[in-house]
Structures are given as C-alpha cells and as structure tokens.
Design an enzyme around this catalytic site. Structure first.
Site, PDB file in Angstrom:
ATOM      1  N   LYS A 163      62.273 -50.545  80.615  1.00 53.19           N
ATOM      2  CA  LYS A 163      63.439 -50.539  79.827  1.00 53.19           C
ATOM      3  C   LYS A 163      63.282 -49.366  78.819  1.00 53.19           C
ATOM      4  O   LYS A 163      62.153 -49.354  78.158  1.00 53.19           O
ATOM      5  CB  LYS A 163      64.085 -51.425  79.273  1.00 53.19           C
ATOM      6  CG  LYS A 163      65.388 -51.462  78.478  1.00 53.19           C
ATOM      7  CD  LYS A 163      66.345 -51.523  79.624  1.00 53.19           C
ATOM      8  CE  LYS A 163      67.813 -51.464  79.111  1.00 53.19           C
ATOM      9  NZ  LYS A 163      68.030 -52.957  78.506  1.00 53.19           N
ATOM     10  N   HIS A 164      63.987 -48.203  78.883  1.00 53.20           N
ATOM     11  CA  HIS A 164      63.765 -46.996  78.086  1.00 53.20           C
ATOM     12  C   HIS A 164      62.391 -46.623  78.127  1.00 53.20           C
ATOM     13  O   HIS A 164      61.790 -46.264  77.398  1.00 53.20           O
ATOM     14  CB  HIS A 164      64.097 -47.367  76.616  1.00 53.20           C
ATOM     15  CG  HIS A 164      65.631 -47.590  76.513  1.00 53.20           C
ATOM     16  ND1 HIS A 164      66.568 -46.536  77.121  1.00 53.20           N
ATOM     17  CD2 HIS A 164      66.276 -48.564  76.238  1.00 53.20           C
ATOM     18  CE1 HIS A 164      67.813 -46.939  76.798  1.00 53.20           C
ATOM     19  NE2 HIS A 164      67.762 -48.224  76.311  1.00 53.20           N
ATOM     20  N   ASN A 220      52.172 -46.075  69.314  1.00 51.47           N
ATOM     21  CA  ASN A 220      51.249 -47.133  69.447  1.00 51.47           C
ATOM     22  C   ASN A 220      51.580 -48.289  70.220  1.00 51.47           C
ATOM     23  O   ASN A 220      52.627 -48.890  70.045  1.00 51.47           O
ATOM     24  CB  ASN A 220      50.740 -47.715  68.003  1.00 51.47           C
ATOM     25  CG  ASN A 220      49.947 -46.511  67.003  1.00 51.47           C
ATOM     26  OD1 ASN A 220      49.124 -46.051  67.646  1.00 51.47           O
ATOM     27  ND2 ASN A 220      50.424 -46.447  65.867  1.00 51.47           N
ATOM     28  N   HIS A 226      52.579 -40.615  74.806  1.00 47.57           N
ATOM     29  CA  HIS A 226      53.820 -40.190  73.911  1.00 47.57           C
ATOM     30  C   HIS A 226      54.770 -39.725  74.654  1.00 47.57           C
ATOM     31  O   HIS A 226      55.025 -39.459  75.941  1.00 47.57           O
ATOM     32  CB  HIS A 226      53.198 -39.239  72.737  1.00 47.57           C
ATOM     33  CG  HIS A 226      51.952 -39.597  71.896  1.00 47.57           C
ATOM     34  ND1 HIS A 226      50.838 -39.531  72.277  1.00 47.57           N
ATOM     35  CD2 HIS A 226      52.145 -40.502  70.812  1.00 47.57           C
ATOM     36  CE1 HIS A 226      50.111 -39.815  71.271  1.00 47.57           C
ATOM     37  NE2 HIS A 226      50.717 -40.533  70.607  1.00 47.57           N
TER      38      HIS A 226
END
Length: 529
Positions: free
Chosen positions: A281-282, A423, A529
């Site tokens: 999800k996302h 993180n 990232h």
C-alpha cells in the site's frame, strides 16, 4: 502562394521486419510509384509479383562486404537529401542522372532483440545497422520533401493520404513521421551504447543514454493535476511493464508504482522453496508471508495489517490458483500480479470487475539495469539493490546466538526491510511479517509504529498477546543509539538483525545482551527513499 506538395514518384523500401511491406508496396505501385529496394526486401517484393529496381541497378555498384555496404552511395543519399525548390540541387541531380526519392520505408536490423536474447558479442555487432540509420536521418532531415516511414503501423496512413491527394503527403504528416524517425534512431543508438557499456563492465558510463517506448498515456500522475505516461525501457525483465492485463480497467500511475514494488519483493523468494504473498500500500509492504501454499501465504500476509491491505496491491511468486483467488476476492484489492494463473483462478477474479489482474510471464531476474530518479537539472542513477544474505554472511555479535527459527525470521525480515521506505523496522515471526514501521524520520518512531501495528493486528485477531513476542526484528540501517534496540526488545523481539557500523555499536550490543537478545550484523544497509 503555397507551393504544391511533392508528388511521390519513387520510393525506397528496405526493411528487416517485413510486416505489411508487400501490401504497402503494392498500394504504392498501383499509384504509379517506382519501387527501389535492397537484398531480402527486393526478393520479397519480386516474389509477390511487383516490379522492383534493386539498389545495385540504381547505383551501378554491387552490394559488398557481406551486405555491409549497399545504400551508402550518392545516388541514394543525394536522392533523399536534395532540397525542395533549390535550383542548384535540382541542377546537380540532373547533371548526375539522379532521381529524387520522396518516400523512404526503412526499419533497422534487430539489434535490441539480439542483445536481449543473449547473442554473442560478434553476433550483436553484426546486427548494428549502419546504412539504415543514415538513410532515415537523411530522409527525416529533408522532411520538407521526403516522407519517412520507420514503423509499419504508419503505412496505411501514408497510403490513405496519397490516395486522397493524388500521390502526396502533407507537411504536417511528414514532420510527424520525421520526429518519429529521429526518436527511432536515437533509441537505437541508445540501446547500442547501453549494451556496449555493459559489455565493458561500465555500470555508470560517462554519458548515460536513456530511451523508452510509450506503453500508454496515463489519466494522470500521482495526483490529478499531474500529467503522466508509462514507458517501456526494453529491458529484458519480467514485471509490470511486460505483464498482460487479463481483466480490469487501465492501470494508474500509483497502481504501476505499487505493483512494481510488490512484484520485486515477491521475486526475492524462490518459488521452489516457498509460496510468497506480498501486500503493498503506497509503495510500502503492509504484509508479507511465506507458506507451503499461496492461499496460506496470502492469509498470513493479510493478518499483519488487514486495515491497510484494503485497496492494496498483491504480488505472488507462484502461479495464481483457485483457492488463493477465492481468498483474495473477499477483500477489495486494486491489483493482483503473478507469473501466471489457472483458468479457474481467472474465472474467480472475473467476478470482481474492478480488480486488475496482471500476468507477468515470470519473475524479475536478479540484478541488471539502473534505477533512475530525476533531480533538478539532472538525474541520479544507481544499480539495483540486489544484495541477498544467508546465514554465512551474518556476524553474531551477542552472547546468545539465534535459534534456527530466529535465524530464518531474521533473514526474512531483513529481506522485507529492503523494500520498506526508510527509516524502516520490520518484525517477523514464523516466516510472516507481524509489524511494519515505514518512512519515519526517527528509527525509534519507526519501531513504535511497527509495534503499534502489531498490537492492532493482534486485537483484530482476538489475541491477547502482541504478535511481536518471540519475533525477529530487522532494521534497514544501524542503530545510532541503544534506544531503538530497546524499543524492539520491549515489544517482545527475541532476535534483531541490522547492518551495524554505528559509533555506539558496543552500547547497542550491551543493551541486547542485558535483555537476552540474539543480534546479527549484516554489514549491508538497505536504505530506500
């Protein structure tokens, strides 16, 4: 007064891919266009009963060097490059008995296919076209007078326009085809340059060329006010770009991004060893599990975070079967991607018309290619994070060594951690995630979120004990202080895996020993990232 468009009297046709070429040439001949051709194309057209002038006849010079030299001749290039309305050019052509060539149909030797097939170095080099790109560039440069076709899909458009105008094409059409021609030669050269860089072991060449073929224009990007499109790089890897959409509406930008993240993670687990189910999800995994069957793997992945899984993307590392499909359709899901699917599974999925089912044909191969991200004024490029670890790669740094089960969960959690935004903290137990903390500025906060997620999942499952008790926890990077590790221990983790390398590693190890934890250092970091 606007000058009339040039009537096409002669066409040069030289194609490697002969799709539609006979019909195209026949239509041209019916309009009185003289056909000039080379080698295999000339033979194909002649066999179809068409009258063809060979390039050797045109130039008065034989093909030589095994066909490497055939169209590189002034009678070809002058015929393509003569400027419209230029008296000096017209005089030069007349003086040398050169006819204008106002239509060029060329596609190139299949270099990309040869490289993708793993052909030998010499064979790939032999498929590098020289004369084709030279003619395409000449015709595209002189689009004021010349129509250039590099794609068989454009043949009907050209014929229709010529029939409607008495043998001409419009300047707008010629410009559009010229633009397409330059894109083709640029992509071709880019593929060759990238291949050579790979052959030379240069993963980050001084000049990086990138090209892509648009698969589709998307309705919008990440948000409705952003324009977007989906491109294929030509890379020989199974995935969302190569997958077949079996059912459901077109994929959105976010669907594609999430599906890619899910399928790459699913491919980390060898299907011969265990069935793997990944829910994303996302772009973050909210549930990952291994099991003997896909249905069981999916149920265990869903248990990690059933709330976040609603409207998510599911990736599987094995052929989708009916029992798994029956489980998946119980919850609203945006996309399911798998290497393949049984007919019964496809039929079950068909009952959910808004669910998109993608069959990729295989799992993405490990390594290869670059991951590219744009920045202002440039872009970053890096090789894929394909680091994989086993027990032999780990350094046990605590007094207590992990048990066999803990070791398996540590490696599993660290693999999942690779695909969680930094993180990142991942708790895993018995080959399934039980808590995921993603994308936090503080590693401690990532741990707290993972713990809270595990507590919520336990509550929904009716369990009094948090699922993190007895689990293994993974961190994508080292703990700069002991507080992050203490948060994992307080949540019930029995083992921890992390890269190590902090100035305070000794403090972190001491905190683990005080709490009876087993801890392994990997020496490998998995920032994402």
């Amino acid at each position: 007064m606007t000058a009339p468009e040039p009537v096409i009297r002669f066409a040069l046709i030289s194609v490697s891919d002969k799709t539609g070429v006979v019909e195209f040439a026949r239509d041209l001949a019916e309009m009185g266009v003289g056909l000039i051709s080379t080698g295999g194309t000339a033979a194909t057209l002649a066999a179809a009963g068409l009258c063809v002038v060979t390039v050797e006849t045109l130039t008065g010079f034989p093909e030589m060097l095994d066909g490497r030299v055939k169209t590189l001749h002034p009678r070809v290039h002058a015929g393509l490059l003569a400027k419209r309305g230029d008296a000096a050019h017209a005089e030069a052509l007349a003086l040398n008995g050169i006819a204008e060539i106002c239509l060029l149909a060329v596609n190139l030797y299949p270099f990309e296919a040869a490289a993708a097939s793993g052909a030998s170095f010499d064979d790939c080099v032999e498929t590098i076209d020289v004369g084709g790109p030279a003619m395409i560039r000449a015709a595209a440069k002189n689009h004021d007078r010349v129509t250039v076709a590099t794609d068989a899909a454009d043949y009907p458009r050209i014929i229709a326009e010529m029939r409607a105008t008495g043998g001409s094409t419009s300047l707008a059409t010629r410009r559009a085809l010229a633009a397409k021609a330059f894109v083709r030669t640029a992509a071709y050269d880019s593929a060759i340059a990238s291949w050579f860089a790979g052959q030379n072991g240069d993963e980050t060449p001084a000049t990086l060329t990138i090209s892509g073929s648009r698969i589709t224009t998307l309705s919008y990007g990440e948000n409705p006010h952003q324009r977007a499109a989906f491109y294929a790089s030509g890379e020989a890897r199974f995935g969302v770009a190569t997958a077949r959409l079996v059912q459901g509406k077109a994929l959105s930008y976010n669907n594609i991004n999430d599906t890619d993240a899910a399928y790459e993670l699913a491919s980390e687990f060898a299907p011969a060893c265990a069935a793997a189910a990944v829910i994303v999800k996302h772009a973050n995994p909210c549930g990952v599990a291994l099991a003997p069957t896909l249905a069981e793997a999916y149920r265990r992945a869903l248990a990690c975070d059933p709330v976040s899984a609603f409207g998510g993307v599911i990736a599987l590392n094995r052929r989708l079967d009916a029992p798994t499909a029956a489980e998946i359709v119980k919850l609203f899901t945006e996309v399911v991607i798998a290497p393949d699917a049984d007919e019964d599974a496809v039929a079950i999925m068909a009952g959910k018309k808004n669910l998109r089912l993608l069959l990729a044909g295989g799992l993405p191969a490990r390594g290869g290619g670059l991951h590219v991200r744009s920045v202002a004024g440039g872009f970053l490029a890096q090789t894929r994070d394909d680091a994989r670890l086993d027990a032999a790669n780990l350094r046990i740094v605590t007094k207590r060594a992990p048990t066999e089960r803990e070791l398996a969960d540590m490696l599993f959690a660290f693999t999942v951690c690779k695909f969680v935004k930094s993180n990142a903290i991942v708790f895993a137990k018995d080959g399934a995630t039980v808590g995921v903390g993603a994308g936090q500025m503080s590693r401690v906060d990532a741990a707290r979120i993972a713990v809270w997620k595990a507590q919520e999942a336990a509550r929904l499952a009716g369990s009094a004990e948090p699922l993190t008790h007895g689990s293994a926890a993974a961190s994508d990077a080292f703990f700069p202080f002991a507080d992050g590790l203490i948060a994992l221990a307080d949540a019930g983790a029995a083992a921890v895996i992390q890269p190590g390398g902090s100035l305070r590693d000794d403090d972190v190890i001491a905190a683990a020993d005080e709490r009876g934890l087993a801890m392994a250092f990997t020496g490998v970091r998995h920032f994402r990232h």
